[in-house]
Design a protein around this motif. Sequence first.
Motif, PDB file in Angstrom:
ATOM      1  N   VAL A  54       0.837  -1.198   0.000  1.00  0.00           N
ATOM      2  CA  VAL A  54       0.000   0.000   0.000  1.00  0.00           C
ATOM      3  C   VAL A  54       0.872   1.248   0.000  1.00  0.00           C
ATOM      4  O   VAL A  54       2.043   1.211   0.352  1.00  0.00           O
ATOM      5  CB  VAL A  54      -0.948   0.055   1.214  1.00  0.00           C
ATOM      6  N   LYS A  55       0.229   2.344  -0.409  1.00  0.00           N
ATOM      7  CA  LYS A  55       0.880   3.655  -0.427  1.00  0.00           C
ATOM      8  C   LYS A  55      -0.038   4.650   0.261  1.00  0.00           C
ATOM      9  O   LYS A  55      -1.238   4.676  -0.004  1.00  0.00           O
ATOM     10  CB  LYS A  55       1.131   4.090  -1.870  1.00  0.00           C
ATOM     11  N   GLY A  56       0.535   5.436   1.148  1.00  0.00           N
ATOM     12  CA  GLY A  56      -0.211   6.505   1.788  1.00  0.00           C
ATOM     13  C   GLY A  56       0.472   7.817   1.487  1.00  0.00           C
ATOM     14  O   GLY A  56       1.674   7.959   1.679  1.00  0.00           O
ATOM     15  N   SER A  57      -0.281   8.782   0.996  1.00  0.00           N
ATOM     16  CA  SER A  57       0.281  10.059   0.582  1.00  0.00           C
ATOM     17  C   SER A  57      -0.424  11.201   1.287  1.00  0.00           C
ATOM     18  O   SER A  57      -1.606  11.112   1.617  1.00  0.00           O
ATOM     19  CB  SER A  57       0.131  10.217  -0.930  1.00  0.00           C
ATOM     20  N   SER A  58       0.309  12.288   1.478  1.00  0.00           N
ATOM     21  CA  SER A  58      -0.296  13.481   2.071  1.00  0.00           C
ATOM     22  C   SER A  58      -1.029  14.310   1.036  1.00  0.00           C
ATOM     23  O   SER A  58      -1.678  15.286   1.362  1.00  0.00           O
ATOM     24  CB  SER A  58       0.781  14.343   2.728  1.00  0.00           C
ATOM     25  N   LYS A  59      -0.939  13.912  -0.219  1.00  0.00           N
ATOM     26  CA  LYS A  59      -1.559  14.670  -1.308  1.00  0.00           C
ATOM     27  C   LYS A  59      -2.619  13.806  -1.974  1.00  0.00           C
ATOM     28  O   LYS A  59      -2.315  12.797  -2.580  1.00  0.00           O
ATOM     29  CB  LYS A  59      -0.498  15.062  -2.329  1.00  0.00           C
ATOM     30  N   ASP A  60      -3.882  14.218  -1.836  1.00  0.00           N
ATOM     31  CA  ASP A  60      -4.979  13.487  -2.464  1.00  0.00           C
ATOM     32  C   ASP A  60      -5.112  13.836  -3.940  1.00  0.00           C
ATOM     33  O   ASP A  60      -5.475  13.017  -4.753  1.00  0.00           O
ATOM     34  CB  ASP A  60      -6.306  13.795  -1.776  1.00  0.00           C
ATOM     35  N   ASN A  61      -4.817  15.083  -4.258  1.00  0.00           N
ATOM     36  CA  ASN A  61      -4.954  15.540  -5.632  1.00  0.00           C
ATOM     37  C   ASN A  61      -3.988  16.699  -5.872  1.00  0.00           C
ATOM     38  O   ASN A  61      -3.255  17.103  -4.978  1.00  0.00           O
ATOM     39  CB  ASN A  61      -6.398  15.956  -5.923  1.00  0.00           C
ATOM     40  N   GLU A  62      -3.987  17.219  -7.048  1.00  0.00           N
ATOM     41  CA  GLU A  62      -3.049  18.281  -7.424  1.00  0.00           C
ATOM     42  C   GLU A  62      -3.380  19.633  -6.792  1.00  0.00           C
ATOM     43  O   GLU A  62      -2.565  20.529  -6.809  1.00  0.00           O
ATOM     44  CB  GLU A  62      -2.990  18.425  -8.955  1.00  0.00           C
ATOM     45  N   THR A  63      -4.570  19.762  -6.249  1.00  0.00           N
ATOM     46  CA  THR A  63      -4.969  21.044  -5.656  1.00  0.00           C
ATOM     47  C   THR A  63      -4.827  21.022  -4.136  1.00  0.00           C
ATOM     48  O   THR A  63      -5.592  21.647  -3.427  1.00  0.00           O
ATOM     49  CB  THR A  63      -6.418  21.389  -6.045  1.00  0.00           C
ATOM     50  N   GLU A  64      -3.833  20.284  -3.657  1.00  0.00           N
ATOM     51  CA  GLU A  64      -3.600  20.185  -2.212  1.00  0.00           C
ATOM     52  C   GLU A  64      -3.338  21.568  -1.629  1.00  0.00           C
ATOM     53  O   GLU A  64      -2.699  22.418  -2.242  1.00  0.00           O
ATOM     54  CB  GLU A  64      -2.382  19.293  -1.947  1.00  0.00           C
ATOM     55  N   ASP A  65      -3.811  21.763  -0.417  1.00  0.00           N
ATOM     56  CA  ASP A  65      -3.598  23.024   0.287  1.00  0.00           C
ATOM     57  C   ASP A  65      -2.104  23.163   0.608  1.00  0.00           C
ATOM     58  O   ASP A  65      -1.563  22.421   1.398  1.00  0.00           O
ATOM     59  CB  ASP A  65      -4.439  23.049   1.561  1.00  0.00           C
ATOM     60  N   ARG A  66      -1.457  24.110   0.011  1.00  0.00           N
ATOM     61  CA  ARG A  66      -0.016  24.288   0.193  1.00  0.00           C
ATOM     62  C   ARG A  66       0.340  24.923   1.532  1.00  0.00           C
ATOM     63  O   ARG A  66       1.490  24.999   1.893  1.00  0.00           O
ATOM     64  CB  ARG A  66       0.556  25.110  -0.950  1.00  0.00           C
ATOM     65  N   THR A  67      -0.669  25.359   2.266  1.00  0.00           N
ATOM     66  CA  THR A  67      -0.405  25.989   3.558  1.00  0.00           C
ATOM     67  C   THR A  67      -0.486  24.990   4.715  1.00  0.00           C
ATOM     68  O   THR A  67      -0.298  25.380   5.860  1.00  0.00           O
ATOM     69  CB  THR A  67      -1.399  27.137   3.805  1.00  0.00           C
ATOM     70  N   ALA A  68      -0.768  23.734   4.423  1.00  0.00           N
ATOM     71  CA  ALA A  68      -0.857  22.729   5.487  1.00  0.00           C
ATOM     72  C   ALA A  68       0.504  22.576   6.161  1.00  0.00           C
ATOM     73  O   ALA A  68       1.547  22.574   5.507  1.00  0.00           O
ATOM     74  CB  ALA A  68      -1.310  21.391   4.920  1.00  0.00           C
ATOM     75  N   SER A  69       0.473  22.440   7.482  1.00  0.00           N
ATOM     76  CA  SER A  69       1.720  22.292   8.226  1.00  0.00           C
ATOM     77  C   SER A  69       2.319  20.903   7.993  1.00  0.00           C
ATOM     78  O   SER A  69       1.646  19.989   7.515  1.00  0.00           O
ATOM     79  CB  SER A  69       1.470  22.497   9.715  1.00  0.00           C
ATOM     80  N   TYR A  70       3.559  20.756   8.384  1.00  0.00           N
ATOM     81  CA  TYR A  70       4.241  19.463   8.257  1.00  0.00           C
ATOM     82  C   TYR A  70       3.483  18.389   9.039  1.00  0.00           C
ATOM     83  O   TYR A  70       3.263  17.283   8.541  1.00  0.00           O
ATOM     84  CB  TYR A  70       5.681  19.576   8.763  1.00  0.00           C
ATOM     85  N   THR A  71       3.058  18.721  10.236  1.00  0.00           N
ATOM     86  CA  THR A  71       2.338  17.761  11.078  1.00  0.00           C
ATOM     87  C   THR A  71       1.034  17.334  10.421  1.00  0.00           C
ATOM     88  O   THR A  71       0.692  16.143  10.423  1.00  0.00           O
ATOM     89  CB  THR A  71       2.066  18.369  12.469  1.00  0.00           C
ATOM     90  N   GLU A  72       0.296  18.277   9.837  1.00  0.00           N
ATOM     91  CA  GLU A  72      -0.960  17.947   9.158  1.00  0.00           C
ATOM     92  C   GLU A  72      -0.704  17.030   7.960  1.00  0.00           C
ATOM     93  O   GLU A  72      -1.463  16.082   7.739  1.00  0.00           O
ATOM     94  CB  GLU A  72      -1.656  19.224   8.691  1.00  0.00           C
ATOM     95  N   ARG A  73       0.359  17.304   7.197  1.00  0.00           N
ATOM     96  CA  ARG A  73       0.679  16.450   6.049  1.00  0.00           C
ATOM     97  C   ARG A  73       1.102  15.057   6.499  1.00  0.00           C
ATOM     98  O   ARG A  73       0.752  14.055   5.881  1.00  0.00           O
ATOM     99  CB  ARG A  73       1.754  17.104   5.192  1.00  0.00           C
ATOM    100  N   GLU A 112       5.064  16.869  -0.540  1.00  0.00           N
ATOM    101  CA  GLU A 112       4.320  15.626  -0.355  1.00  0.00           C
ATOM    102  C   GLU A 112       5.096  14.639   0.527  1.00  0.00           C
ATOM    103  O   GLU A 112       6.305  14.489   0.402  1.00  0.00           O
ATOM    104  CB  GLU A 112       4.044  14.979  -1.716  1.00  0.00           C
ATOM    105  N   ILE A 113       4.364  13.975   1.408  1.00  0.00           N
ATOM    106  CA  ILE A 113       4.922  12.909   2.236  1.00  0.00           C
ATOM    107  C   ILE A 113       4.302  11.603   1.757  1.00  0.00           C
ATOM    108  O   ILE A 113       3.083  11.506   1.605  1.00  0.00           O
ATOM    109  CB  ILE A 113       4.611  13.135   3.725  1.00  0.00           C
ATOM    110  N   ILE A 114       5.138  10.612   1.502  1.00  0.00           N
ATOM    111  CA  ILE A 114       4.673   9.320   0.991  1.00  0.00           C
ATOM    112  C   ILE A 114       5.226   8.201   1.873  1.00  0.00           C
ATOM    113  O   ILE A 114       6.413   8.199   2.194  1.00  0.00           O
ATOM    114  CB  ILE A 114       5.135   9.084  -0.463  1.00  0.00           C
TER     115      ILE A 114
END
Length: 123
Positions: A54-73, A112-114
Amino acid sequence: MCISKPSCKLINKFLMLLFVIGCVEVYAQAEESKTVTITVGKFAPEGCELLGKVKGSSKDNETEDRTASYTERLIKARVNLTHEAKKLGGDNVHILHSNNSGKYEIPGADKEIIHIGNVYRCY
């Protein structure tokens, strides 16, 4: 007490349908509440059945909120990893690889965090 015999049958069928829907909902909530253990390290869990990768990513799509903190990602990547593990019926993920470029604030760099890992069902 029913008005007529056909209405009693209809009410009974309706109540049975509600009962079945309720049972399905309880089962779905039980499946969703299962915990998934995430492990990192050299060795995979012993006594467990390998279900897949499996793969888990912090980015669901290309319009990810760029202001999200590291912890949120980081949390989002882990939540997505556990959702993918649950889809396979697993309760344990052994992380094989992590791309954690999202930790540093480098202008123009992808944040992105993967996490990539194997999913297991442990007994």
